[in-house]
Enzyme design. Sequence first.
Site, PDB file in Angstrom:
ATOM      1  CG  ASP A  98      -1.980  -1.001   1.244  1.00  0.00           C
ATOM      2  OD1 ASP A  98      -1.948  -1.912   0.392  1.00  0.00           O
ATOM      3  OD2 ASP A  98      -2.879  -0.907   2.096  1.00  0.00           O
ATOM      4  CG  HIS A 154       2.650  -8.571  -0.150  1.00  0.00           C
ATOM      5  ND1 HIS A 154       2.136  -9.718   0.403  1.00  0.00           N
ATOM      6  CD2 HIS A 154       2.210  -7.540   0.625  1.00  0.00           C
ATOM      7  CE1 HIS A 154       1.390  -9.396   1.467  1.00  0.00           C
ATOM      8  NE2 HIS A 154       1.430  -8.078   1.621  1.00  0.00           N
ATOM      9  CB  SER A 255       9.567   3.838   5.648  1.00  0.00           C
ATOM     10  OG  SER A 255      10.688   4.603   5.268  1.00  0.00           O
TER      11      SER A 255
END
Length: 287
Positions: A98, A154, A255
């Site tokens: 995300d 991922h 981050s």
Amino acid sequence: MTVRRLIARFTQQEDLNFLLTNRIPRAALTRFMGWFSKIENPFVRDASIACWRLFSDLDLSEARRTDFKSLHDCFTRELRPGLRPVDPDPHLVASPSDGIIGAFGRIADTELFQIKGAPYSLLDLLGDPALVEQHRNGRFLTLRLTSSMYHRFHAPYDCRIEKVTFIHGDVWNVNPIALKRVERLFCKNERAVLQARLPSGEALTLVPVAAILVASIRLHFLDRTLNAQSRGPTVFACDAKARKGDELGWFEHGSTIIVLAPEHFEFCDNVAEGERIRAGERLLRKP
């Protein structure tokens, strides 16, 4: 209110934000936060999460569970199954996390940008001349994770991770205000360089960059958490296979991830600066 006054007020707000998030003992505060966030005390946990909600858009409705042991447990939460389906198109590289899309585009020889007008070099970022050559004139994209986002990342495509280099550094904030004011910020912060190879033999590199209150990057395939105690640069040779969508690790707090791809890859039509994207959604199209 005049335009001049509006600009002055905006500048003052930026000055205050930069002061509060950067002109402080960043490393000491980050070490403290790392310790504090792992305290497994119900009062500390509940008060911390309540404070976090107060100053962010934290939404835990997607969390797999909400009985968190600590603030850290909440930061690194899993999501309920099926909430981040990966795009199955074999011609598409998926977003690894995300995030909010920042600077992206073509790497001009070996130069890329943290924001418009703020260049930095691949060599400063990666520290490996051989890897720089693999991404010369390639594509780059920056994903910024805010504190309230899902913090796990991922595999963007079927790949083999061949090497990880951890580079020790600072912990500047990575928000847009800091990116405007700190030159070569991504090259100064702690980061991990994940060198992956696609089944076609092409190089795809992910660079998770740590920041203030974070400075810890968990990599499952190394069974290791990289942080200020991991003095660098440290090279970890590996041979880890990952399928598209497999979880690689997590950030603690939030981050940035920089994605580096070959020059013949093209950005998908949903990629635009400032747009939010979710892990698994289309990011790049490969021939």
